[in-house]
Design a protein around this motif. Structure first.
Motif, PDB file in Angstrom:
ATOM      1  N   GLY A  42       5.843  16.374  -8.370  1.00 54.63           N
ATOM      2  CA  GLY A  42       4.849  15.373  -8.752  1.00 54.63           C
ATOM      3  C   GLY A  42       4.981  14.032  -8.046  1.00 54.63           C
ATOM      4  N   VAL A  43       5.867  13.925  -7.055  1.00 60.50           N
ATOM      5  CA  VAL A  43       6.027  12.647  -6.349  1.00 60.50           C
ATOM      6  C   VAL A  43       4.990  12.584  -5.218  1.00 60.50           C
ATOM      7  CG1 VAL A  43       7.658  11.097  -5.227  1.00 60.50           C
ATOM      8  CG2 VAL A  43       8.510  12.843  -6.806  1.00 60.50           C
ATOM      9  N   ASN A  44       4.387  11.406  -5.085  1.00 64.92           N
ATOM     10  CA  ASN A  44       3.319  11.258  -4.097  1.00 64.92           C
ATOM     11  C   ASN A  44       3.891  10.869  -2.720  1.00 64.92           C
ATOM     12  OD1 ASN A  44       0.851  10.961  -2.873  1.00 64.92           O
ATOM     13  ND2 ASN A  44       0.289   9.085  -3.971  1.00 64.92           N
TER      14      ASN A  44
ATOM     15  N   ASP B 149       0.823  -1.218   0.000  1.00 59.49           N
ATOM     16  CA  ASP B 149       0.000   0.000   0.000  1.00 59.49           C
ATOM     17  C   ASP B 149       0.850   1.258   0.000  1.00 59.49           C
ATOM     18  OD1 ASP B 149      -2.175  -1.701   0.244  1.00 59.49           O
ATOM     19  OD2 ASP B 149      -2.057  -1.682   2.445  1.00 59.49           O
ATOM     20  N   TYR B 150       2.036   1.140   0.534  1.00 59.35           N
ATOM     21  CA  TYR B 150       2.932   2.297   0.578  1.00 59.35           C
ATOM     22  C   TYR B 150       4.369   1.783   0.603  1.00 59.35           C
ATOM     23  CZ  TYR B 150       4.293   1.221   5.313  1.00 59.35           C
ATOM     24  OH  TYR B 150       4.836   0.584   6.394  1.00 59.35           O
ATOM     25  N   LEU B 151       5.289   2.644   0.227  1.00 59.90           N
ATOM     26  CA  LEU B 151       6.701   2.313   0.376  1.00 59.90           C
ATOM     27  C   LEU B 151       7.311   3.275   1.392  1.00 59.90           C
ATOM     28  CD1 LEU B 151       9.312   0.804  -0.573  1.00 59.90           C
ATOM     29  CD2 LEU B 151       9.622   2.674  -2.201  1.00 59.90           C
ATOM     30  N   GLY B 152       7.910   2.735   2.435  1.00 59.51           N
ATOM     31  CA  GLY B 152       8.635   3.569   3.396  1.00 59.51           C
ATOM     32  C   GLY B 152      10.063   3.765   2.886  1.00 59.51           C
TER      33      GLY B 152
ATOM     34  N   PRO C 275       4.108   2.962  -5.269  1.00 58.07           N
ATOM     35  CA  PRO C 275       2.988   3.302  -4.371  1.00 58.07           C
ATOM     36  C   PRO C 275       3.270   4.630  -3.656  1.00 58.07           C
ATOM     37  CG  PRO C 275       4.339   1.578  -3.399  1.00 58.07           C
ATOM     38  CD  PRO C 275       4.952   1.887  -4.736  1.00 58.07           C
ATOM     39  N   PRO C 276       2.299   5.161  -2.928  1.00 52.36           N
ATOM     40  CA  PRO C 276       2.573   6.371  -2.140  1.00 52.36           C
ATOM     41  C   PRO C 276       3.783   6.151  -1.236  1.00 52.36           C
ATOM     42  CG  PRO C 276       0.248   5.808  -2.055  1.00 52.36           C
ATOM     43  CD  PRO C 276       0.925   4.688  -2.780  1.00 52.36           C
ATOM     44  N   ILE C 277       4.522   7.221  -1.047  1.00 53.73           N
ATOM     45  CA  ILE C 277       5.765   7.122  -0.273  1.00 53.73           C
ATOM     46  C   ILE C 277       5.614   7.797   1.081  1.00 53.73           C
ATOM     47  CG2 ILE C 277       8.141   8.024  -0.185  1.00 53.73           C
ATOM     48  CD1 ILE C 277       8.250   7.555  -3.192  1.00 53.73           C
ATOM     49  N   ILE C 278       6.173   7.147   2.084  1.00 50.98           N
ATOM     50  CA  ILE C 278       6.306   7.776   3.408  1.00 50.98           C
ATOM     51  C   ILE C 278       7.807   7.834   3.694  1.00 50.98           C
ATOM     52  CG2 ILE C 278       5.732   7.608   5.869  1.00 50.98           C
ATOM     53  CD1 ILE C 278       3.147   7.386   4.579  1.00 50.98           C
TER      54      ILE C 278
END
Ligand code: FCB
Length: 448
Positions: free
Chosen positions: A394-396, A294-297, A350-353
């Motif tokens: 533009g990076v999420n 769901d996300y990439l840390g 995926p969205p990044i944290i």
């Protein structure tokens, strides 16, 4: 000074962006024989002479196991949305196949303590503290460890479920595999090239194997993995060999981890460069490894400058470079560059944290009882702005976690390196928020 983000920054919107701070179990908890916890590979490594600076170990660390309420109060007062912590597998499964209620109880108290204070729990399942009995059976060189991890992840998510907002299977497979199995700088201290690749593969496999049960047990949580990157830069951008060295660095240390997850393949170049050492996946492995996340840390600290054929005493850094107390160069642009590069390379990113970012400084408490960590303040400000820049490109990017809430046990460097926004006096266990803490707190108040 202040941490200043542009008025139009998405990072200032609580709806769009999550702010937090991070720690890890072995680095802060201490109490490593309490309530049934078993020995981990890091306990063993610390007890092996010459492995950790000054013979430091995790027996007491920040005594967080007993002081967790005070630490959660510090996080609540900071005003962040979330706290990224990790679970010590040795507390949960102290002997093979036995599940320790007291271990679960500690993390339930901790998670409930966060929820009571309005802090979202971000839980990492593996931040390097493998139970020693698994290492005795081969650790990450043994494919079975991947299945054991999946079982552990299943148990933990059954208990904590949706109380946790976000789960990460692993923190930094690069460190666990490369430093642990190839260079030997970290536990368990093995040193073979083939072992390094095997460990990466089994860790990534473990992550993929764990995901279905994690999703079933915590359908409301988001599930991902945390990777660390240090993007390669050619020393001389006009020198083809330097450019190639930077490319090979990225291929191995960046794409060697993210590509299998997002595209189900290791970079082709690794099979050419490491013909006999590279792992040959079993049938079906790459499908498991590339199960959607769901996300990439992303953990980011610095860049790596590459110069081909450089003599040992050659200094690759620019003359005006600034360094932290770890001798890590401060170069915030490379965070913006990295985020753009990944975004351009992987259409299904995926969205990044940003799950870790921070600086080690030689902090001390002055006569008035304060700690002015000016360099860290500048570090945070410039990197927060690098993230803002990447978002505008533009990076999420959806979140940012400072490493770390507290000074803590910095692995092979022991207690010699301080990364905290809060100073810890290891004699008295007194916590003193540093300037960087107060500036973060001010920034949190500016959000709406
Ligand atoms: C990262 C680790 C973290 C901390 C920082 C400084 O590699 O994930 O535990 O030690 O570095």
């Amino acid at each position: 000074m202040k941490y200043q983000l542009p008025q139009d920054s998405k990072m200032l919107s609580k709806k769009e962006f999550t702010f937090g701070v991070a720690t890890a179990a072995f680095q802060i908890e201490g109490a490593n024989t309490k309530d049934g916890r078993c020995e981990s590979i890091w306990d063993r490594f610390c007890a092996t002479p010459g492995k950790v600076l000054n013979g430091d170990d995790g027996t007491q660390a920040c005594d967080h196991y007993h002081r967790w309420q005070e630490d959660l109060d510090l996080i609540a007062a900071l005003g962040v949305d979330a706290y990224r912590f990790s679970i010590a597998w040795p507390r949960i499964e102290p002997t093979s196949g036995s599940w320790n209620k007291k271990g679960f109880d500690f993390y339930e108290r901790l998670v409930d303590g966060m929820l009571d204070r309005g802090i979202k729990p971000y839980c990492t399942l593996y931040h390097w503290d493998l139970p020693q009995y698994l290492e005795d059976n081969g650790g990450w060189l043994n494919r079975d460890t991947a299945h054991r991890f999946a079982e552990y992840a299943d148990r933990v998510t059954q208990v904590l479920g949706d109380r946790v907002a976000s789960y990460a299977t692993f923190n930094e497979p690069w460190c666990a595999a490369y430093l642990g199995y190839r260079t030997g700088m970290h536990a368990p201290g093995h040193q073979t090239v083939a072992g390094g690749f095997k460990a990466i593969h089994h860790i990534l496999l473990a992550s993929g194997l764990a995901l279905p049960a994690m999703r079933e047990n915590a359908p409301g949580a988001s599930h991902g993995i945390v990777l660390n990157f240090s993007p390669g830069y050619a020393y001389d951008a006009n020198d083809a060999e330097d450019v190639n060295a930077a490319k090979e660095h990225d291929e191995e240390h960046t794409h060697g981890y993210i590509k299998p997850i997002l595209e189900g393949q290791y970079p082709e170049g690794l099979y050419q460069r490491y013909e006999s050492e590279m792992i040959q996946p079993e049938e079906g492995d790459m499908e498991i490894i590339s199960r959607p996340i769901d996300y990439l840390g992303i953990n980011f600290y610095n860049r790596t400058i590459l110069k081909a054929n450089k003599p040992d005493d050659f200094n690759v850094f620019p003359e005006d470079a600034e360094f932290t107390d770890f001798d890590w160069e401060i170069y915030p642009d490379s965070l913006r560059y990295l985020l753009n590069d990944l975004n351009n390379t992987y259409p299904n990113l995926p969205p990044i944290i940003i799950t870790e970012n921070g600086a080690a400084c030689a902090d001390s408490i002055d006569e008035s009882g304060k700690c002015h960590d000016d360099q860290r303040c500048r570090y945070y400000n410039s990197h927060l702005n690098a993230v803002d820049g990447a978002i505008k490109d533009g990076v999420n990017v959806r979140g940012y976690f400072g490493w770390s809430l507290l000074d803590n046990f910095e692995w092979a460097a022991g207690y010699s390196k301080r990364f905290g926004m809060t100073y810890v006096d290891y004699e008295t266990q007194e916590r003193t928020p540093k300037s960087s803490y107060y500036l973060y707190q001010e920034l949190m108040k500016e959000r709406d």
